[in-house]
Structure formats: structure tokens, C-alpha cells
Design an enzyme around this catalytic site. Structure first.
Site, PDB file in Angstrom:
ATOM      1  N   LYS A 132       0.840  -1.202   0.000  1.00  0.00           N
ATOM      2  CA  LYS A 132       0.000   0.000   0.000  1.00  0.00           C
ATOM      3  C   LYS A 132       0.878   1.256   0.000  1.00  0.00           C
ATOM      4  O   LYS A 132       2.074   1.182   0.306  1.00  0.00           O
ATOM      5  CB  LYS A 132      -0.917  -0.015   1.223  1.00  0.00           C
ATOM      6  CG  LYS A 132      -0.191   0.109   2.548  1.00  0.00           C
ATOM      7  CD  LYS A 132      -1.124  -0.170   3.715  1.00  0.00           C
ATOM      8  CE  LYS A 132      -0.373  -0.048   5.036  1.00  0.00           C
ATOM      9  NZ  LYS A 132      -1.129  -0.621   6.150  1.00  0.00           N
ATOM     10  N   TYR A 144      15.656  29.623   9.886  1.00  0.00           N
ATOM     11  CA  TYR A 144      14.570  30.423  10.459  1.00  0.00           C
ATOM     12  C   TYR A 144      14.562  30.348  11.984  1.00  0.00           C
ATOM     13  O   TYR A 144      14.764  29.283  12.556  1.00  0.00           O
ATOM     14  CB  TYR A 144      13.214  29.905   9.971  1.00  0.00           C
ATOM     15  CG  TYR A 144      12.945  30.132   8.505  1.00  0.00           C
ATOM     16  CD1 TYR A 144      12.623  31.405   8.025  1.00  0.00           C
ATOM     17  CD2 TYR A 144      12.991  29.074   7.606  1.00  0.00           C
ATOM     18  CE1 TYR A 144      12.367  31.602   6.682  1.00  0.00           C
ATOM     19  CE2 TYR A 144      12.728  29.269   6.262  1.00  0.00           C
ATOM     20  CZ  TYR A 144      12.417  30.534   5.803  1.00  0.00           C
ATOM     21  OH  TYR A 144      12.164  30.729   4.483  1.00  0.00           O
TER      22      TYR A 144
HETATM   23  C1  LIG Z   1      -0.471  -1.722   6.745  1.00  0.00           C
HETATM   24  C2  LIG Z   1      -1.137  -2.964   7.087  1.00  0.00           C
HETATM   25  C3  LIG Z   1      -0.401  -4.128   7.338  1.00  0.00           C
HETATM   26  C4  LIG Z   1       1.114  -4.131   7.424  1.00  0.00           C
HETATM   27  O1  LIG Z   1       1.534  -3.528   8.623  1.00  0.00           O
HETATM   28  P1  LIG Z   1       3.071  -3.528   9.028  1.00  0.00           P
HETATM   29  O2  LIG Z   1       3.109  -3.038  10.411  1.00  0.00           O
HETATM   30  O3  LIG Z   1       3.744  -2.597   8.065  1.00  0.00           O
HETATM   31  O4  LIG Z   1       3.550  -4.907   8.855  1.00  0.00           O
HETATM   32  C5  LIG Z   1      -1.088  -5.300   7.542  1.00  0.00           C
HETATM   33  N1  LIG Z   1      -2.448  -5.323   7.514  1.00  0.00           N
HETATM   34  C6  LIG Z   1      -3.181  -4.223   7.302  1.00  0.00           C
HETATM   35  C7  LIG Z   1      -4.651  -4.297   7.308  1.00  0.00           C
HETATM   36  C8  LIG Z   1      -2.560  -3.010   7.090  1.00  0.00           C
HETATM   37  O5  LIG Z   1      -3.291  -1.913   6.877  1.00  0.00           O
END
Ligand SMILES: *Cc1c(COP(=O)(O)O)cnc(C)c1O
Length: 466
Positions: free
Chosen positions: A69, A317
Site C-alpha cells: 500500500k 529560520y
Molecule cells: C499496513 C497494514 C499491514 C502491514 O503492517 P506492518 O506493520 O507494516 O507490517 C497489515 N495489515 C493491514 C490491514 C494493514 O493496513
């Protein structure tokens, strides 16, 4: 091995003039580059596949989903997905539907990988396209069930054939995350409808799944207890589904944290994300090396200025950093518009208004080897400043030098800063460090030719290979 290597003197060498040309073009286009090592991604996945199947007494194999993702956590969706498949992943997962479709469009067919997607507005998501592309869908609301059923009906009407298209459904249950998924009451109400859709040949209930909230803190007893509770609720959901006549083919619950630390809840499939990219979910669990993982991304930049300034010079800044001696300063030409967190600014000598705080680390190649310095003053939109704490000439640091913000190392203490070190400086998690990296920073891929076969290699942007 084909590709780019960096020798002991910090010089970058290439095995092929095309790769060198790609690298030089990227450097001309932008003064920073994110280099992703596909061999590291593959090996991380291989390692995950191995550890979930390490117990010879286990009656069945556990499959591994590469969670890709958010553009593969900023690493690049298609290259990361292909490297994960090369490492033995059999599933890919995306939150958003468009990324699942993009994987299919790139040429990753259903015979190659099952794909699950889970975040959707049931009234807008293109369920029909997802079904035609054989992408598994999660449902966690009654609305999603009905919209998906409508789409499945429509697709079956229009796509005739020996093999009717069935919606492969993963029923998401909320075991204590408070986010996506049916509560137990909701599940009891919807279960007869799911059974009906299954019997009508519109749905195949492929999976039952849920997500863990605190699995990344195996050192905190109350969190361990809460994860146990989530597991117990997960089992309760399974019983309720069985009583309603639904037998999900597979069950999955484990993210990276549970994949690494809780073999008893690997079930049929695990869903590691951050481990694929080479990180443990929380430094409290240890280092990537403790888990046999290698961070896959290196973020580097070329210095746009190096100059000498007197003692008492305010940097950036707000004058939150004032030099305590005559010193050289270097400008690193990336800032918060590139995704460098402004919260990783460095504060020093600012009296009572602020506490001194070290900024994000940067590794410089000096005459005496690699040395780490820190963001000094506030991170700006397109650049930040680093106090070199010395004379640049004596240190052997010059304009145009390539510096490393993070890479595949063991951590700042070893002169090898990682995204975990940046996360600490910015008060966040490594996930946010690489997913926030904007796409104006070119992504370049190492070891593509040694990891991917010719067909897969052809799916990548050839100009991005080094
Ligand atoms: C992002 C996600 C994962 C993976 O999580 P990690 O901590 O990066 O391993 C697994 N399941 C779902 C539903 C997620 O949204």
C-alpha cells in the site's frame, strides 16, 4: 552482480554504462535520490517466508502477503511488488483499490499473485473492475456487502463463460482496533446475508481477517494481554461464522510485529509491510538486523553549498540554532517539500525558549571515513543546514559531495543512520519517514537485473535502473 556498488572510498561504480547514464541523469534532474535495493526487498521477503514456515511440525504452509500500500511505503509500487514475488510472496495487499488495479495493469496477473484491497467507499469503489481483474475485496460494512453483491451480479450478467466471476470476499472483523470491520453484533446480523450470497454463487467467502493494535510492543505486558484478547475475539468471530454456515477458507491476522514475534497467530497467511522494506515496526523491539532484515532504501543528496561562518551565527529560520564556534556549514538541498520532517529540526544554544535537541542525522564521507552530523536549525521547504563542527577543508567535505540521510545500516551509533534514527529525531515512526518522501525525489533501483527475470524487468521504467 549487476548494478551499482559503492566502494570503500565512497565512489559509486556501475557495471554497465546504461546504468551509470541513468544515475547521472537522475542526479542532474534532482539533487537527491532514493535508491531502492531490490535484492534487499527480495531477501527480506525470502526471510519472512522462511520464518513463518520454520516449524516442520506445522500441518500447513503459511503464505505471505507483501503489503505494498501507499506506493509500497514510498519505495515504488510495481518494483517492490515484483521483488516481493521474487522472494516468495504469493499475495499482494493494497489499501486503495486503484493500486490493486495498477498492479494488474502492470502485468501481474491472477496466476502470479492474489491481490487483496481493503479501504473503500462502497458507493464509489470500482467493484466491477476489481472483480474482472480477479482482485479479492474486503468487506467490513453492510453497505459494502450490498454494493459488492450488486457489482458481482452485474459482472456475472455481462461476462459469460464457463468460469463465472465470483467475488472473493474477505470478511473484516473488528477484534479491538476500532477501525475497519464488523463488530460481533453486526456480523451476527449480516452472516445470513453472506451465506445467501455465497449459496447464490455471487460470493466466495475466501477469508476472515482482522488487524492488531499493539502487537509491536511485546515488552509491555498489558499490550501483550490486549493482543491475546484480540486473538480470542478473532476465534469467537470464527465460531459465529461457522454457526451461520460460513467457513472462510483462510484466516489472517498478523502484521509485521506478529509475524516476527507471534508464530502461534500466523494462521494461513501473514501480512507484513514494514519488514519487507527492512524495518522492525518499533525500535523498542530491536534493530532490523536482530530480525535478519535489511533496510532497502537509501536516501542521499548532493551538497549545494559549503562555507565557513563565525561563532554566533544563527542557522535557518528563528535562530533556534546558533554556532558555538567558528565552523563550516553545509546545505543539504531537501526540505519538508520533499518529505523531510520539519520536526526533525535541530535546536541548540537557544537559551530558555527551547530545549536543545538533535536534528535528523546525515552521514558525510570525510577524510577520516564516514562521520555523522545533524540538521542544525529548522528544516526549510527545500533545504536544511548542517553544522559540520569543524573546517570543511580539513574534513575533506566539499560542495557537490553526496551525503546519506539514511540507508541500510545498523544505526546512527555506527555512523550508519537509518529511517529509525530520523523517526526518533522527528518524533514519529519509520513508516512515516519513507511514505512521506515525495515523488519529486527520483526513485532508482539497484540489482533489478539480478532479482527479476526478463519479463518482470521489462515492466519497470528502464531509466530508473542503476
Ligand atoms: C499496513 C497494514 C499491514 C502491514 O503492517 P506492518 O506493520 O507494516 O507490517 C497489515 N495489515 C493491514 C490491514 C494493514 O493496513
Amino acid at each position: 552482480m549487476v548494478g551499482m556498488t559503492v566502494d570503500a572510498a565512497g565512489l559509486t561504480r556501475f557495471d554497465h554504462p546504461n546504468l551509470q547514464a541513468n544515475y547521472e541523469r537522475a542526479c542532474r534532474r534532482y539533487p537527491a535520490q532514493a535508491i531502492v535495493d531490490l535484492a534487499a526487498l527480495r531477501d527480506n521477503m525470502r526471510h519472512l517466508v522462511e520464518i513463518v514456515n520454520a516449524d516442520p511440525a506445522k500441518p500447513h504452509r503459511t503464505e505471505v502477503m507483501g503489503v505494498v500500500k501507499a506506493d509500497a511505503y514510498g519505495h515504488g509500487l510495481v518494483p517492490a511488488a515484483l521483488a516481493a514475488l521474487a522472494g516468495g510472496a504469493t499475495w499482494l495487499g493494497t489499501a486503495q483499490a486503484h493500486e490493486a488495479l495498477e498492479l494488474r495493469r502492470a502485468g501481474i496477473g491472477p496466476e502470479r499473485a492474489r491481490i487483496l484491497t481493503w479501504v473503500n467507499d462502497p458507493y464509489e469503489v470500482p467493484y466491477d473492475e476489481l472483480l474482472r481483474q480477479h482482485i479479492d475485496v474486503s468487506v467490513g460494512t453492510p453497505d459494502a456487502v450490498e454494493q459488492l453483491a450488486k457489482a458481482a451480479e452485474a459482472v456475472q450478467r455481462f461476462v459469460r463463460g464457463a468460469d463465472p466471476i465470483v467475488a472473493h470476499v474477505h470478511v473484516k472483523v473488528d477484534t479491538g482496533f476500532g477501525r475497519n470491520g464488523f463488530t460481533l453484533n453486526q456480523l451476527d446480523l449480516i452472516a445470513p446475508r453472506l451465506k445467501q450470497l455465497q449459496d447464490a454463487g455471487l460470493f466466495e467467502i475466501t477469508g476472515q481477517w482482522s488487524h492488531l493494535a499493539v502487537a509491536d510492543a511485546p515488552d509491555v505486558p498489558e499490550f501483550v494481554h490486549e493482543t491475546d484478547e484480540q486473538v480470542a475475539r478473532f476465534e469467537e468471530f470464527t465460531r459465529h461464522m461457522q454457526e451461520a454456515g460460513i467457513e472462510p477458507r483462510i484466516r489472517h491476522l498478523a502484521n509485521t510485529a506478529a509475524t516476527l514475534s507471534r508464530p502461534e497467530i500466523h494462521y494461513d497467511l501473514v501480512r507484513p509491510g514494514v519488514a519487507l522494506y527492512g524495518y522492525e515496526p518499533d525500535p523498542a523491539m530491536g534493530t532490523p538486523q536482530d530480525y535478519g532484515l535489511t533496510p532497502a532504501m537509501t536516501l542521499q543528496a548532493q551538497l549545494s553549498s559549503v562555507k565557513h561562518v563565525p561563532q554566533g551565527t544563527g542557522l535557518s529560520y528563528g535562530r533556534v540554532y546558533v554556532t558555538d564556534a567558528p565552523t563550516s556549514v553545509a546545505i543539504v538541498p531537501v526540505g519538508y517539500a520533499d518529505g523531510i520532517h520539519r520536526s526533525a529540526s535541530g535546536f541548540d544554544r537557544c537559551g530558555s525558549r527551547h530545549e536543545d535537541r538533535k536534528g535528523g542525522p546525515v552521514a558525510f564521507m570525510t577524510r577520516d571515513g564516514v562521520q555523522v552530523r545533524h540538521v542544525s536549525g529548522r528544516v526549510c521547504m527545500d533545504q536544511f543546514i548542517v553544522d559540520l563542527h569543524g573546517d570543511a577543508k580539513e574534513l575533506g567535505i566539499d560542495i557537490g559531495d553526496t551525503v546519506q540521510l539514511f540507508g541500510p545500516g545498523r544505526g546512527e551509533a555506527y555512523g550508519e543512520p537509518t529511517a529509525d534514527d530520523w523517526a526518533k529525531a522527528a518524533d514519529t515512526i519509520s513508516y512515516e519517514i519513507f511514505t512521506c518522501l515525495r515523488n519529486r525525489v527520483p526513485r532508482l533501483y539497484r540489482n533489478a537485473a539480478s532479482v527479476l527475470d526478463a519479463d518482470d524487468l521489462a515492466m519497470l521504467d528502464q531509466n530508473a535502473l542503476i
